[in-house]
Design a protein around this motif. Sequence first.
Motif, PDB file in Angstrom:
ATOM      1  N   GLN A   1      -9.081   2.355   1.655  1.00 26.19           N
ATOM      2  CA  GLN A   1      -9.295   1.213   2.538  1.00 26.19           C
ATOM      3  C   GLN A   1     -10.762   0.800   2.579  1.00 26.19           C
ATOM      4  OE1 GLN A   1      -8.180   1.813   6.640  1.00 26.19           O
ATOM      5  NE2 GLN A   1      -8.154  -0.378   7.074  1.00 26.19           N
TER       6      GLN A   1
ATOM      7  N   ALA B   1      -3.532   4.892   4.173  1.00 26.10           N
ATOM      8  CA  ALA B   1      -4.316   4.754   2.940  1.00 26.10           C
ATOM      9  C   ALA B   1      -4.665   6.150   2.446  1.00 26.10           C
ATOM     10  CB  ALA B   1      -5.590   3.940   3.183  1.00 26.10           C
TER      11      ALA B   1
ATOM     12  N   THR C   1      -7.660  -2.633   0.000  1.00 30.90           N
ATOM     13  CA  THR C   1      -7.918  -1.379  -0.706  1.00 30.90           C
ATOM     14  C   THR C   1      -8.593  -1.602  -2.047  1.00 30.90           C
ATOM     15  OG1 THR C   1      -5.744  -1.324  -1.797  1.00 30.90           O
ATOM     16  CG2 THR C   1      -5.910  -0.295   0.381  1.00 30.90           C
TER      17      THR C   1
ATOM     18  N   GLY D   1       0.799  -1.209   0.000  1.00 29.43           N
ATOM     19  CA  GLY D   1       0.000   0.000   0.000  1.00 29.43           C
ATOM     20  C   GLY D   1       0.831   1.258   0.000  1.00 29.43           C
TER      21      GLY D   1
ATOM     22  N   ASN E   1      -5.949   3.039  -3.636  1.00 25.72           N
ATOM     23  CA  ASN E   1      -5.566   2.767  -2.246  1.00 25.72           C
ATOM     24  C   ASN E   1      -6.542   3.369  -1.240  1.00 25.72           C
ATOM     25  OD1 ASN E   1      -2.982   1.212  -2.325  1.00 25.72           O
ATOM     26  ND2 ASN E   1      -2.324   2.980  -3.536  1.00 25.72           N
TER      27      ASN E   1
END
Length: 430
Positions: free
Chosen positions: A109, A203, A88, A79, A107
């Motif tokens: 979450q 994230a 993700t 990530g 990316n």
Amino acid sequence: MRTMQSHIAGKFRGWMQAVVAVALVSVVAACGGGGSSSSNNSSTTLNGGSLPASPTQQPIDPNAAANKANTVPITVGRGVNGVINIPTVSVTVCPPGTTTNCQVINNIQVDTGSFGLRLVSSVVNTASLPISTLTSGAQLGECATFADGYTWGTVRTATVQIGGETTSRAIPIQIIGDPAAGTVPAKGCGSGSAENTVSDLGANGILGIGTALTDCGTTCSTASTANTYSNYFTCSGGTCNRATVPLNQQVANPVANFATDNNGVIVQMPPVPDTGATSATGTLVFGIGTQSNNVPPPTMQTFTTKGNGDLNNSVYNGTTVQAFFDSGSNAYFFADSSLAQCPSNYAGFYCPSSAQTRSITLGGESSTRASVSIGILSASTLFGNSSNYAFNDLAGQIGSSSFDLGLPFFYGRHMYYGFDNGSQAPYVGF
């Protein structure tokens, strides 16, 4: 959502779910036994102990022609900041009323323990996304509270696309760390550090797809409770006050606002080895029983819940606990004094000297009960391979009243979340 940074960091954060008060208008019947790891008696021996057999369900292929309309791939890997067990997806946001001039944000979450889309301001151009205002003309800001800090930002509106699905209207989303939000409220915005950056979140944003339709519900839309508990604010001259916000202006669950396939989601993750994997690829499926690829199996175990999806009548070690299935938590989190905790380099995680098995009896709002077993390996053993980011047997400490079945529980399972949408009672299942 509760996540700990790894492999060199040591920081907890937890998403404090807004409680949405609802009346259950129907009961979803359980069908018995599906997916429970306790039903398989084989085991794997590690470090002198044993683990329960891992579930073995595989995700459907999101790239297959028949699945593209209502699926999107889920990726667990390094990530943006090297946080383990962060699932993700990619999300597209467009200005209200159009599907042009859109931005793809990677990316993000996948979090079944919260509700609504939240994007870090540094990864999105907000110029075409209008800030939400109340009828008084006051600009809306929102403070989302975590276990060790908070996020602060604006509420803006956008059309949201995920996979082949698009919201039927522009919905409220939160822009975390948006400079336009102004000064953080001096009172009522949590404590600890601000979590307003990609580095802090691990994230580029959070996609909350739990069972509720909005992130606060009647708590924030009713003046008597909003005055004390609302996470929404209006600010003027450096002074911020809690705001009463109608449901249609609260940060909204995007999937519940799709034109079709909007009654729930299925999170499907592949099995991973007991000692971890470098990555894992799953599938997020939109809708339950709306397409040929999202029909629940007759063996699915189903639990009705209150609006926030918690299993309030679960039992662990003889004590009633609030259990929940949370893809936004990167480990199992529960209290167990018989499990050795890790030294300071992995503080908060469990480090038993041998592999362990623990069982919890799950119970929601109906009479359905089911026992499931989970495996636990020492965090120091798992983190010994610094290239691994997907783990199915990582566990850590939390308060004694909760039992967080985080992403490790999802590997090898299809996890179902039925939304609290008025035509059905909210439920979770596997």
